[in-house]
Design an enzyme around this catalytic site. Structure first.
Site, PDB file in Angstrom:
ATOM      1  N   MET A  88       0.772  -1.155   0.018  1.00 34.10           N
ATOM      2  CA  MET A  88       0.003  -0.063  -0.028  1.00 34.10           C
ATOM      3  C   MET A  88       0.706   1.328  -0.147  1.00 34.10           C
ATOM      4  SD  MET A  88      -3.095  -0.449  -0.424  1.00 34.10           S
ATOM      5  CE  MET A  88      -4.501  -1.778  -0.356  1.00 34.10           C
ATOM      6  N   HIS A 115      -4.796  -2.063   7.264  1.00 33.27           N
ATOM      7  CA  HIS A 115      -3.597  -2.503   7.074  1.00 33.27           C
ATOM      8  C   HIS A 115      -2.404  -1.308   7.923  1.00 33.27           C
ATOM      9  CE1 HIS A 115      -4.104   0.212   3.767  1.00 33.27           C
ATOM     10  NE2 HIS A 115      -2.828   0.462   3.923  1.00 33.27           N
ATOM     11  N   ILE A 116      -1.338  -1.850   8.226  1.00 33.03           N
ATOM     12  CA  ILE A 116      -0.311  -0.825   8.698  1.00 33.03           C
ATOM     13  C   ILE A 116       1.110  -1.340   8.388  1.00 33.03           C
ATOM     14  CG2 ILE A 116      -1.203   0.356  10.705  1.00 33.03           C
ATOM     15  CD1 ILE A 116      -0.106  -2.128  12.316  1.00 33.03           C
ATOM     16  N   TYR A 178       4.127   6.148  13.999  1.00 33.79           N
ATOM     17  CA  TYR A 178       2.902   5.377  14.081  1.00 33.79           C
ATOM     18  C   TYR A 178       1.694   6.289  14.613  1.00 33.79           C
ATOM     19  CZ  TYR A 178      -0.660   1.848  15.669  1.00 33.79           C
ATOM     20  OH  TYR A 178      -1.904   1.049  15.702  1.00 33.79           O
ATOM     21  N   SER A 179       1.792   6.993  15.638  1.00 33.69           N
ATOM     22  CA  SER A 179       0.969   7.800  16.545  1.00 33.69           C
ATOM     23  C   SER A 179       0.670   8.800  15.426  1.00 33.69           C
ATOM     24  CB  SER A 179       1.492   8.375  17.357  1.00 33.69           C
ATOM     25  OG  SER A 179       0.448   8.916  18.424  1.00 33.69           O
ATOM     26  N   ALA A 180       1.446   9.396  14.621  1.00 31.18           N
ATOM     27  CA  ALA A 180       1.127  10.518  13.887  1.00 31.18           C
ATOM     28  C   ALA A 180       0.341  10.074  12.608  1.00 31.18           C
ATOM     29  CB  ALA A 180       2.456  11.094  13.211  1.00 31.18           C
ATOM     30  N   THR A 215      -2.575 -10.367  19.291  1.00 30.39           N
ATOM     31  CA  THR A 215      -2.503 -10.720  17.974  1.00 30.39           C
ATOM     32  C   THR A 215      -1.331 -11.747  17.715  1.00 30.39           C
ATOM     33  OG1 THR A 215      -1.213  -8.932  17.257  1.00 30.39           O
ATOM     34  CG2 THR A 215      -3.286  -8.795  16.531  1.00 30.39           C
TER      35      THR A 215
HETATM   36  N1  NAP Z   1      -2.610  -5.380  17.659  1.00 28.89           N
HETATM   37  C1  NAP Z   1      -2.987  -4.352  18.532  1.00 28.89           C
HETATM   38  O1  NAP Z   1      -2.638  -4.521  19.785  1.00 28.89           O
HETATM   39  C2  NAP Z   1      -3.460  -3.149  17.866  1.00 28.89           C
HETATM   40  C3  NAP Z   1      -3.841  -2.149  18.809  1.00 28.89           C
HETATM   41  C4  NAP Z   1      -4.219  -0.960  18.309  1.00 28.89           C
HETATM   42  C5  NAP Z   1      -4.757  -0.735  16.902  1.00 28.89           C
HETATM   43  N2  NAP Z   1      -4.397  -1.747  16.130  1.00 28.89           N
HETATM   44  C6  NAP Z   1      -4.842  -1.398  14.636  1.00 28.89           C
HETATM   45  O2  NAP Z   1      -5.367  -2.678  14.096  1.00 28.89           O
HETATM   46  C7  NAP Z   1      -5.073  -2.907  12.545  1.00 28.89           C
HETATM   47  C8  NAP Z   1      -4.516  -4.231  12.548  1.00 28.89           C
HETATM   48  O3  NAP Z   1      -3.404  -4.347  13.386  1.00 28.89           O
HETATM   49  P1  NAP Z   1      -2.843  -5.876  13.702  1.00 28.89           P
HETATM   50  O4  NAP Z   1      -1.966  -6.044  14.927  1.00 28.89           O
HETATM   51  O5  NAP Z   1      -3.664  -6.989  12.953  1.00 28.89           O
HETATM   52  O6  NAP Z   1      -1.514  -5.895  12.475  1.00 28.89           O
HETATM   53  P2  NAP Z   1      -0.838  -7.113  11.658  1.00 28.89           P
HETATM   54  O7  NAP Z   1      -1.111  -8.466  12.337  1.00 28.89           O
HETATM   55  O8  NAP Z   1       0.654  -6.881  11.777  1.00 28.89           O
HETATM   56  O9  NAP Z   1      -1.391  -7.203  10.346  1.00 28.89           O
HETATM   57  C9  NAP Z   1      -0.909  -6.078   9.578  1.00 28.89           C
HETATM   58  C10 NAP Z   1      -1.755  -6.489   7.973  1.00 28.89           C
HETATM   59  O10 NAP Z   1      -1.038  -5.392   7.232  1.00 28.89           O
HETATM   60  C11 NAP Z   1      -0.434  -5.877   6.077  1.00 28.89           C
HETATM   61  N3  NAP Z   1       0.456  -5.017   5.522  1.00 28.89           N
HETATM   62  C12 NAP Z   1       1.755  -4.764   6.232  1.00 28.89           C
HETATM   63  N4  NAP Z   1       2.532  -4.028   5.578  1.00 28.89           N
HETATM   64  C13 NAP Z   1       1.799  -3.395   4.557  1.00 28.89           C
HETATM   65  C14 NAP Z   1       2.049  -2.994   3.136  1.00 28.89           C
HETATM   66  N5  NAP Z   1       3.286  -2.024   3.264  1.00 28.89           N
HETATM   67  N6  NAP Z   1       0.947  -2.718   2.314  1.00 28.89           N
HETATM   68  C15 NAP Z   1      -0.127  -3.537   2.445  1.00 28.89           C
HETATM   69  N7  NAP Z   1      -0.451  -4.251   3.630  1.00 28.89           N
HETATM   70  C16 NAP Z   1       0.696  -4.321   4.494  1.00 28.89           C
HETATM   71  C17 NAP Z   1       0.148  -7.432   6.775  1.00 28.89           C
HETATM   72  O11 NAP Z   1       0.169  -8.274   5.513  1.00 28.89           O
HETATM   73  P3  NAP Z   1       1.567  -8.241   4.725  1.00 28.89           P
HETATM   74  O12 NAP Z   1       2.606  -8.340   5.871  1.00 28.89           O
HETATM   75  O13 NAP Z   1       1.408  -9.596   4.122  1.00 28.89           O
HETATM   76  O14 NAP Z   1       1.598  -7.220   3.957  1.00 28.89           O
HETATM   77  C18 NAP Z   1      -1.305  -7.706   7.572  1.00 28.89           C
HETATM   78  O15 NAP Z   1      -2.016  -8.386   6.711  1.00 28.89           O
HETATM   79  C19 NAP Z   1      -4.013  -1.911  12.332  1.00 28.89           C
HETATM   80  O16 NAP Z   1      -4.698  -0.727  11.734  1.00 28.89           O
HETATM   81  C20 NAP Z   1      -3.421  -1.341  13.814  1.00 28.89           C
HETATM   82  O17 NAP Z   1      -2.877  -0.198  13.731  1.00 28.89           O
HETATM   83  C21 NAP Z   1      -3.824  -2.901  16.424  1.00 28.89           C
END
Ligand code: NAP
Ligand code: NAG
Length: 280
Positions: A88, A115-116, A178-180, A215
């Protein structure tokens, strides 16, 4: 199979909530895009939506993982499931994803932006290039996806769901880039929501403020990703303005911040073992 809709989707208790069953029915046959769907919360959202018999278009970078998630979605009862792989931070991917939705479905009902890009938990390193790239991945691509989706969502009276974090409301240390990006999402999408309401455009925008979600390794201090994923989908289907999950932890933090911001800052600082935080 029709039985899949009766499978319990979450832990004991919360599945009997009427609005939950209502929101599940609301998603049957709906056309949904989930970004970042190859792991974590996004993957769990894909599985819930599959059980609800939605049509799915999933994206992330890793094709091998997406293939497996799509396969599992079809087993769970998805009306259809496909994926597009790519990063992305590439400016052409958002339009490509929406073109795929238009070509295969002729429309779209829900866009879940989740995604992040990779960022580390450490003192700000001074790497401005990293900030620029993370803004592109975590923020600009959300704007581009929503922009490309808006004509389709207007037609379907659909929904945009933006997954953010408590770090997008309260800036703690060691997450500056990230926060930004998460604060930027709030600014953009909260402003856009106001404009849609002024223009009487019936597209809902749900901003999800998440606390710590488990996660990776199971940890009692973190909320389960499966339940979190379901709450996000439900908030989107019910066209809620915001989701705070877990409600009590996020609600308390936001309340303390509004009353005594310096107290909250110092509580946050003292909650870290500073000797363990990296300086890069
Ligand atoms: N986990 C927490 O504690 C937590 C807390 C607060 C908010 N959140 C929010 O919840 C959401 C999901 O978080 P998560 O913890 O589930 O994250 P995650 O397990 O790290 O998953 C991130 C997803 O984004 C994809 N991704 C990574 N880099 C990418 C790129 N450059 N382009 C496109 N896709 C990309 C990854 O797949 P690939 O590597 O295959 O691309 C993966 O599917 C995020 O918005 C995060 O900020 C999470
Ligand atoms: C907006 O769209 C939703 C979903 O289609 C619908 O339930 C609701 O009645 C609509 N609201 C207005 C004001 O048209």
């Amino acid at each position: 199979s029709p039985q899949t809709t009766h499978t319990p989707l979450c832990g004991a208790g919360s599945c009997s909530v009427p609005s939950l069953q209502h929101s599940q029915k609301m998603l049957r046959g709906k056309r949904v895009i989930v970004t970042g769907a190859s792991s974590g919360i996004g993957e769990q959202m894909a599985y819930h939506l599959a059980r609800m018999e939605a049509h799915l278009l999933l994206t992330a970078r890793t094709e091998a993982k997406l293939q497996k998630v799509v396969e599992r979605c079809l087993e769970l009862g998805a009306a259809s499931a496909r994926y597009i792989s790519g990063s992305m931070d590439s400016p052409s991917l958002p339009e490509q994803v929406l073109r795929e939705a238009e070509n295969t479905w002729g429309g779209l009902d829900m866009l879940i932006l989740n995604h992040i890009g990779q960022s580390s938990f450490s003192y700000f390193s001074g790497d401005v290039g990293h900030v620029r790239k993370l803004m592109e991945t975590n923020f600009v691509s959300y704007v581009a996806l929503a922009t490309a989706a808006l004509p389709l969502l207007k037609e379907s009276e659909g929904s945009i769901v933006v997954v953010s974090s408590i770090a997008g409301r309260i800036a703690g240390p060691f997450t500056a880039p990230y926060s930004a990006t998460k604060f930027a999402l709030d600014g953009f999408f909260s402003s856009l929501r106001q404009e849609l309401i002024i223009d009487k455009v019936n597209v809902s925008i749900t901003l999800c403020i998440l606390g710590y979600i488990n996660t990776g390794k199971p940890s009692p201090a973190h909320s389960p990703k499966e339940e979190c994923a379901l709450e996000i989908i439900r908030a989107g289907a019910l066209r809620r303005r915001e989701l705070h999950y877990p409600a009590r932890a996020v609600g308390t933090a936001l309340l303390v911040r509004s009353i005594a911001p310096e107290l909250l800052d110092s509580l946050v600082r003292s909650s870290y073992r500073l000797e363990n935080v990296r300086r890069t």
